[in-house]
Scaffold this motif. Sequence first.
Motif, short mmCIF file in Angstrom:
data_model
loop_
_atom_site.label_atom_id
_atom_site.label_comp_id
_atom_site.label_asym_id
_atom_site.label_seq_id
_atom_site.Cartn_x
_atom_site.Cartn_y
_atom_site.Cartn_z
N LYS A 47 0.82 -1.22 0.00
CA LYS A 47 0.00 0.00 0.00
C LYS A 47 0.85 1.26 0.00
CE LYS A 47 -3.66 0.12 2.59
NZ LYS A 47 -4.58 0.02 3.76
N LYS A 48 2.17 1.08 0.15
CA LYS A 48 3.08 2.22 0.16
C LYS A 48 3.77 2.36 -1.19
CE LYS A 48 4.24 0.84 4.91
NZ LYS A 48 5.37 0.41 5.78
N LYS A 49 4.45 3.45 -1.37
CA LYS A 49 5.25 3.64 -2.57
C LYS A 49 6.39 2.63 -2.58
CE LYS A 49 7.89 7.18 -5.06
NZ LYS A 49 8.38 8.58 -5.03
N HIS A 50 6.53 1.90 -3.69
CA HIS A 50 7.61 0.91 -3.78
C HIS A 50 8.05 0.77 -5.23
CE1 HIS A 50 3.83 -1.39 -4.32
NE2 HIS A 50 4.52 -2.07 -5.21
N LYS A 51 9.26 0.29 -5.42
CA LYS A 51 9.82 0.11 -6.75
C LYS A 51 9.20 -1.10 -7.44
CE LYS A 51 12.95 3.43 -6.93
NZ LYS A 51 12.92 4.49 -7.96
N SER A 52 9.10 -1.02 -8.76
CA SER A 52 8.62 -2.15 -9.54
C SER A 52 9.76 -3.15 -9.72
CB SER A 52 8.13 -1.67 -10.92
OG SER A 52 7.77 -2.77 -11.72
N GLU A 53 9.53 -4.40 -9.30
CA GLU A 53 10.52 -5.46 -9.44
C GLU A 53 9.88 -6.66 -10.10
OE1 GLU A 53 13.04 -6.34 -6.05
OE2 GLU A 53 12.44 -4.46 -5.09
N PRO A 54 9.63 -6.59 -11.41
CA PRO A 54 8.95 -7.71 -12.08
C PRO A 54 9.80 -8.97 -12.07
CG PRO A 54 9.76 -6.12 -13.68
CD PRO A 54 9.95 -5.49 -12.33
N ARG A 55 9.17 -10.09 -11.77
CA ARG A 55 9.88 -11.37 -11.80
C ARG A 55 10.31 -11.71 -13.23
NH1 ARG A 55 9.43 -15.41 -8.22
NH2 ARG A 55 7.59 -14.40 -7.35
N ASN A 56 9.43 -11.37 -14.18
CA ASN A 56 9.68 -11.67 -15.60
C ASN A 56 9.79 -10.36 -16.37
OD1 ASN A 56 9.16 -14.66 -15.24
ND2 ASN A 56 7.15 -13.86 -14.68
N LYS A 57 11.00 -9.83 -16.45
CA LYS A 57 11.19 -8.49 -17.04
C LYS A 57 10.84 -8.46 -18.52
CE LYS A 57 14.75 -6.88 -13.79
NZ LYS A 57 14.57 -7.98 -12.83
N LEU A 58 11.14 -9.52 -19.26
CA LEU A 58 10.85 -9.53 -20.70
C LEU A 58 9.35 -9.58 -20.95
CD1 LEU A 58 13.61 -12.02 -21.97
CD2 LEU A 58 13.72 -9.53 -21.75
N ILE A 59 8.66 -10.42 -20.20
CA ILE A 59 7.20 -10.52 -20.34
C ILE A 59 6.55 -9.20 -19.93
CG2 ILE A 59 5.14 -11.67 -19.42
CD1 ILE A 59 6.86 -14.23 -19.18
N ALA A 60 7.01 -8.64 -18.82
CA ALA A 60 6.44 -7.38 -18.33
C ALA A 60 6.67 -6.25 -19.32
CB ALA A 60 7.05 -7.03 -16.97
N TYR B 219 3.93 -3.78 -20.77
CA TYR B 219 4.10 -2.34 -20.58
C TYR B 219 3.96 -1.60 -21.90
CZ TYR B 219 6.51 2.13 -20.02
OH TYR B 219 6.83 3.46 -20.04
N ASP B 220 4.61 -2.12 -22.95
CA ASP B 220 4.54 -1.46 -24.25
C ASP B 220 3.12 -1.43 -24.81
OD1 ASP B 220 7.20 -0.85 -24.23
OD2 ASP B 220 7.82 -2.41 -25.64
N ARG B 221 2.30 -2.42 -24.44
CA ARG B 221 0.90 -2.44 -24.88
C ARG B 221 0.01 -1.59 -23.97
NH1 ARG B 221 -0.68 -8.45 -27.15
NH2 ARG B 221 -2.39 -7.21 -28.05
N LYS B 222 0.65 -0.93 -23.00
CA LYS B 222 0.00 -0.02 -22.06
C LYS B 222 -0.99 -0.73 -21.14
CE LYS B 222 -1.45 4.82 -21.84
NZ LYS B 222 -2.04 5.97 -22.56
N TYR B 223 -0.64 -1.95 -20.74
CA TYR B 223 -1.46 -2.64 -19.76
C TYR B 223 -1.11 -2.20 -18.34
CZ TYR B 223 -3.57 -5.88 -23.10
OH TYR B 223 -4.30 -6.43 -24.13
N PHE B 224 0.07 -1.61 -18.16
CA PHE B 224 0.41 -1.04 -16.86
C PHE B 224 1.51 0.01 -17.08
CE2 PHE B 224 3.35 -4.56 -17.28
CZ PHE B 224 4.53 -4.07 -16.77
N ASP B 225 1.83 0.75 -16.01
CA ASP B 225 2.76 1.87 -16.15
C ASP B 225 4.20 1.54 -15.83
OD1 ASP B 225 0.83 3.65 -17.01
OD2 ASP B 225 0.23 4.16 -14.97
N GLY B 226 4.45 0.47 -15.08
CA GLY B 226 5.82 0.06 -14.83
C GLY B 226 6.59 0.86 -13.80
N TRP B 227 5.88 1.60 -12.95
CA TRP B 227 6.56 2.42 -11.94
C TRP B 227 6.25 1.96 -10.51
CZ3 TRP B 227 10.27 5.99 -12.83
CH2 TRP B 227 10.45 6.40 -14.15
N GLY B 228 5.72 0.78 -10.37
CA GLY B 228 5.43 0.28 -9.03
C GLY B 228 4.21 0.91 -8.40
N THR B 229 3.38 1.57 -9.23
CA THR B 229 2.20 2.26 -8.69
C THR B 229 0.91 1.47 -8.94
OG1 THR B 229 1.94 3.48 -10.78
CG2 THR B 229 3.24 4.53 -9.03
N GLY B 230 1.01 0.31 -9.62
CA GLY B 230 -0.18 -0.44 -10.00
C GLY B 230 -1.03 -0.86 -8.82
#
Length: 298
Positions: free
Chosen positions: A220-233, A237-248
């Motif tokens: 619930k706090k501000k935190h960095k995005s650490e995707p387990r699967n960076k290539l998939i993510a 991200y490029d298809r604009k399904y999420f913003d990639g800044w850990g705010t989702g």
Amino acid sequence: DGRACERNQSTTVRMTQHGYEQLIVERGQLNHSWEESIATSYTIDDLDFDEIHLAVQQGIAAGRVPADAENETIEGILKSWNLIEGGRINNAAVVLFAKDVLPRYPQCHLKLGRFRGTDMLGDFIDNKEFIGNAFRMLKEANKFISGHLPIASFFEQDRFERIDRPTLPVLAVREALVNAICHRDYSNRSSSLTLGIFDDHMEIWNNGKLPVNLKIADLKKKHKSEPRNKLIAKVFYDRKYFDGWGTGIIKIFDLCRTNDIPEPEYEQYSGGIEIRFKFRESIGFARQSEVEFSEYQL
């Protein structure tokens, strides 16, 4: 005996091979991740070219993919996303775009259930399973939700037209589904992504624990995005399904509050993490609306 062990409450038990591999991955002692490994027995021709072109078009529209990418070859597009090397595609390419993931990728599995009552002890109203690439899983989840979540209709005093409001905020559900798909531990071939709808809530569970430096309370706090699967993510991200800044996840909480929905609950168990959305009121006797939780919105 040369076997790794782990403490389970007051006893010591042998660690599973998968658990041991996960510890190595978490400690950064592997030179590559599962998604980067070459997909043996798969070639470019096993991928869905239409889905790849659609991903490029959506990425261009979102301003996240260069406009000239539309004129690239399939191999060129895959190279730009680091999904191919030396003419050989990797596991991420299969998860994202494979026309058929079986038999080598049974973990691309989605279980969908509508239960009568408030827990899994109730009867099934509907029970489906689907095996396919990540974007097809997202579409199937959307279709299932559309068929089982009613739309709340009401009139405001100063407006003549009817207002239709989904049981849950569309964007919050999409964010949760995309998170589950992108952060799954795909190296576990026996795993499934599960989505259950009950009379009083909906829950989404994916295998794969939170990063070691992130706790449930931190979500619930501000935190960095650490995707387990960076290539998939990156493709999501490029298809604009999420913003990639850990705010989702913070956005999910905000959307629920804005729509007078109880804040969702997160829980880690059985090697995975679950998000639980509670409804304003029970849908046990709700009549299904003909207004769809549309795929375009989700």
